[in-house]
Design a protein around this motif. Structure first.
Motif, short mmCIF file in Angstrom:
data_model
loop_
_atom_site.label_atom_id
_atom_site.label_comp_id
_atom_site.label_asym_id
_atom_site.label_seq_id
_atom_site.Cartn_x
_atom_site.Cartn_y
_atom_site.Cartn_z
N VAL A 1 0.81 -1.23 0.00
CA VAL A 1 0.00 0.00 0.00
C VAL A 1 0.84 1.28 0.00
CG1 VAL A 1 -2.11 -1.00 0.94
CG2 VAL A 1 -0.33 -0.26 2.52
N TYR A 2 2.14 1.15 0.25
CA TYR A 2 3.02 2.31 0.18
C TYR A 2 4.13 2.05 -0.84
CZ TYR A 2 0.76 3.99 4.42
OH TYR A 2 -0.17 4.42 5.32
N PRO A 3 3.92 2.44 -2.10
CA PRO A 3 4.96 2.21 -3.10
C PRO A 3 6.28 2.88 -2.69
CG PRO A 3 2.93 2.92 -4.14
CD PRO A 3 2.72 3.05 -2.66
N ARG A 4 6.20 4.01 -2.01
CA ARG A 4 7.41 4.68 -1.54
C ARG A 4 7.29 4.95 -0.04
NH1 ARG A 4 6.32 5.38 -6.74
NH2 ARG A 4 4.30 6.15 -6.04
N SER B 1 0.16 4.29 -9.20
CA SER B 1 1.03 4.65 -8.10
C SER B 1 2.38 3.94 -8.20
CB SER B 1 0.30 4.29 -6.81
OG SER B 1 1.05 4.61 -5.70
N TYR B 2 2.33 2.63 -8.46
CA TYR B 2 3.60 1.88 -8.56
C TYR B 2 4.40 2.30 -9.79
CZ TYR B 2 2.48 -0.93 -4.60
OH TYR B 2 2.22 -1.31 -3.32
N ALA B 3 3.69 2.65 -10.88
CA ALA B 3 4.39 2.97 -12.13
C ALA B 3 4.51 4.49 -12.32
CB ALA B 3 3.65 2.35 -13.31
N ALA B 4 4.28 5.27 -11.24
CA ALA B 4 4.21 6.74 -11.37
C ALA B 4 5.42 7.32 -12.11
CB ALA B 4 4.06 7.38 -10.00
N ARG B 5 6.62 6.90 -11.71
CA ARG B 5 7.83 7.48 -12.32
C ARG B 5 8.00 7.03 -13.77
NH1 ARG B 5 10.18 10.73 -9.51
NH2 ARG B 5 10.07 10.64 -7.25
N LEU B 6 7.78 5.73 -14.01
CA LEU B 6 7.96 5.19 -15.37
C LEU B 6 6.96 5.86 -16.32
CD1 LEU B 6 9.38 2.99 -17.08
CD2 LEU B 6 7.43 1.52 -16.58
N GLY C 1 1.07 6.68 -0.54
CA GLY C 1 0.33 5.43 -0.51
C GLY C 1 -0.74 5.37 -1.58
N VAL C 2 -1.38 4.21 -1.68
CA VAL C 2 -2.50 4.06 -2.61
C VAL C 2 -3.76 4.61 -1.93
CG1 VAL C 2 -1.43 2.07 -3.74
CG2 VAL C 2 -2.98 1.69 -1.83
N THR C 3 -4.90 4.59 -2.61
CA THR C 3 -6.13 5.11 -1.98
C THR C 3 -6.62 4.14 -0.91
OG1 THR C 3 -7.43 4.07 -3.70
CG2 THR C 3 -7.01 6.41 -3.97
N GLY C 4 -7.41 4.66 0.03
CA GLY C 4 -7.96 3.79 1.08
C GLY C 4 -7.66 4.29 2.48
N GLY C 5 -7.18 5.54 2.61
CA GLY C 5 -6.87 6.09 3.94
C GLY C 5 -5.39 5.97 4.29
N PHE C 6 -4.60 5.42 3.37
CA PHE C 6 -3.19 5.16 3.67
C PHE C 6 -2.35 6.44 3.70
CE2 PHE C 6 -4.92 1.28 1.73
CZ PHE C 6 -4.77 0.43 2.81
N ASN C 7 -2.76 7.44 2.89
CA ASN C 7 -1.97 8.68 2.89
C ASN C 7 -2.17 9.46 4.19
OD1 ASN C 7 -0.41 8.84 0.38
ND2 ASN C 7 -2.42 8.41 -0.51
N PHE C 8 -3.40 9.53 4.67
CA PHE C 8 -3.58 10.20 5.97
C PHE C 8 -2.85 9.43 7.08
CE2 PHE C 8 -7.46 12.61 4.43
CZ PHE C 8 -6.82 13.83 4.50
N PRO D 1 3.10 13.13 -10.32
CA PRO D 1 1.80 12.76 -9.74
C PRO D 1 1.65 11.25 -9.57
CG PRO D 1 1.56 13.96 -11.82
CD PRO D 1 3.00 13.66 -11.67
N SER D 2 0.84 10.88 -8.60
CA SER D 2 0.47 9.48 -8.39
C SER D 2 -1.04 9.43 -8.20
CB SER D 2 1.20 8.97 -7.15
OG SER D 2 0.85 7.65 -6.89
N LEU D 3 -1.63 8.27 -8.35
CA LEU D 3 -3.09 8.06 -8.20
C LEU D 3 -3.88 8.78 -9.30
CD1 LEU D 3 -3.71 8.25 -4.33
CD2 LEU D 3 -3.30 6.25 -5.76
N PHE D 4 -3.89 8.19 -10.46
CA PHE D 4 -4.69 8.75 -11.56
C PHE D 4 -5.25 7.60 -12.39
CE2 PHE D 4 -0.11 8.95 -12.32
CZ PHE D 4 0.04 8.12 -13.40
N THR D 5 -6.16 7.94 -13.30
CA THR D 5 -6.77 6.92 -14.15
C THR D 5 -6.13 7.00 -15.54
OG1 THR D 5 -8.52 8.33 -14.98
CG2 THR D 5 -8.92 7.28 -12.86
#
Ligand SMILES: Cc1cc2nc3c(=O)[nH]c(=O)nc-3n(C[C@H](O)[C@H](O)[C@H](O)COP(=O)(O)OP(=O)(O)OC[C@H]3O[C@@H](n4cnc5c(N)ncnc54)[C@H](O)[C@@H]3O)c2cc1C
Length: 416
Positions: free
Chosen positions: A90-93, A252-257, A391-398, A197-201
């Motif tokens: 849940v936390y790529p970084r 999120s995992y592929a954000a940089r690539l 983190g990914v979505t689901g409350g992990f960033n807070f 950016p991370s978390l997008f469609t």
């Protein structure tokens, strides 16, 4: 007779001076950024050290703006972590650092903390945790009331652009959130990892796919071919391409690539989360049991009928109207391939309900892993999204914000 312990010899004067200095040096704390992490540092610090003078500097006219709009206005403030076996899921970084810090303050502590501060929480079936009021203002009011009660000073419209502006403070805590550009963090004088950016469609130009808008495939794995980047979960087909938990995780995992390829890359989908052998077996059983039925009328793995019609037409063309016994070996292979390894081309990104986080920020190498204090500047700390943690979505960033903020408050307290 009363016994009085007397020191064998008095401590040297220089030692006494150091003690006095240390006490004097831990009286005033400046917090830069009035968001989730900034308030969590401030309130915890005042609870640990009521005599500490704490000031929050916020560049805009209102504090806690992201908390307000988070989770669609409900604030998904943490997660039960019941489905998380390793924080890297849940936390790529930042998962290694968080694993260490969770020993001191984790999701269970968050739950307790909010309930002890009068915010009742509820855990949904999907393990996301929200205030029972279903209203982010409950969290905001909790922080604002605590700040008022503990006389935390809040200065809005005060953008900090240099550390020297805060030279009167013994501690400076930077909680400025995700920076969209690397130069926004230059003033902190720390090593910074470039932000993307991370978390997008994903935008996918495929009109046949887009016509399935609203269709959900419950169990998918999406991956970038030729890499180890993959994510599993439900996938939602949209009128611009693909969204849903699996896609957000992959973004999120592929954000940089993806950023370095200008959001133009191939992506493959396994629509059923099954391997080739399992799919062949499923198709084989259908051919035996339903040989005379039309291909469209018997769906493998209970795929939705709209998606099955799309997939079968994609690899069989007109022959999708035939019966299962008409399928030759080549066609069975094509069906197996489309179910397990369907290829698409990502051609851009779109926001997910305005929610995003930044990947990058102040490098974790530049802070002490136990205290989050800068390795190069004494008394300078970092918490929240400004750090290279996301983190990914689901409350992990807070949760990352609460954990890092608590760590900083504790570290300042331990200096006393
Ligand atoms: C629409 C949206 C919905 C979200 N929903 C969720 C959710 O439901 N659950 C979840 O876990 N995460 C969610 N997130 C992510 C989450 O909001 C962030 O990870 C979290 O707010 C980070 O907290 P922070 O305190 O580090 O930063 P922020 O909340 O961004 O706060 C930083 C503050 O610092 C101020 N600031 C910046 N620079 C300066 C400066 N130089 N001087 C003074 N002040 C400054 C900013 O104005 C801001 O108020 C969402 C994000 C968005 C955008």
């Amino acid at each position: 007779m009363e016994m009085v312990a007397t020191p064998k010899s008095s401590p040297p004067f220089s030692y006494l001076l150091t003690q006095v200095d240390t006490v004097k040096m831990n009286k005033r704390t400046a917090i830069v950024g009035g968001g989730a992490a900034g308030f969590f540092v401030a309130v915890n610090l005042k609870e640990m050290m009521p005599d500490m003078e704490v000031t929050i500097f916020e560049s805009s006219s209102r504090v806690l703006k992201k908390v307000e709009i988070s989770g669609g206005g409900r604030c998904n403030c943490t997660n039960s972590f019941a489905q998380v076996t390793d924080l890297s899921q849940v936390y790529p970084r930042g998962h290694r650092l968080l694993k260490r810090l969770f020993k001191t303050f984790n999701h269970r502590d968050t739950y307790k903390w909010f309930e002890q501060h009068g915010v009742k929480l509820v855990t949904q079936e999907d393990e996301c945790v929200f205030p029972a009021s279903q209203d982010s203002h409950t969290i905001i009011n909790c922080f604002l009331n605590a700040a008022q009660k503990q006389r935390i000073e809040i200065r809005t419209n005060q953008r900090i652009g240099k550390l020297s502006e805060l030279s009167d403070y013994d501690n400076i805590v930077v909680t400025t959130g995700g920076a969209t550009q690397i130069n926004q963090l230059q003033w902190t004088e720390q090593e910074v990892v470039e932000s993307v950016p991370s978390l997008f469609t994903f935008n996918i130009e495929d009109s046949a796919l887009q016509s399935l808008m609203g269709t959900v495939a419950e169990e998918t794995t999406v991956f970038i071919p030729g890499t180890k980047l993959r994510a599993s979960g439900p996938l939602l087909i949209t009128h611009w391409g693909m969204s849903g938990p699996a896609i957000l995780r992959l973004s999120s995992y592929a954000a940089r690539l993806l950023a370095s390829n200008h959001y133009s890359m191939p992506m493959n989908v396994n629509w059923v989360c099954a391997n080739e052998a399992e799919v062949r077996q499923e198709l084989g059983e259908i051919i035996i049991r339903h040989s005379q039925k039309q291909i469209g009328s018997v769906r493998p793995f209970s795929i939705s009928s709209r998606l099955w019609n799309y997939l079968s037409a994609k690899c069989l063309g007109d022959r999708a109207d035939y019966t299962w016994r008409d399928l030759n070996q080549k066609e069975q292979n094509r069906l197996t391939n489309v179910l397990t390894n369907d290829s698409f081309q990502i051609s851009g990104r779109s926001p997910f309900k305005e929610e995003f986080v930044t990947c990058g920020g102040v490098s974790l190498k530049s802070v002490d892993a136990s205290t989050l204090e800068s390795k190069t500047r004494h008394g300078l700390y970092f918490a929240g999204e400004v750090l290279d943690i996301d983190g990914v979505t689901g409350g992990f960033n807070f949760q990352a914000a609460w954990t890092t903020a608590y760590t900083v408050a504790r570290a300042i307290y331990n200096k006393r």
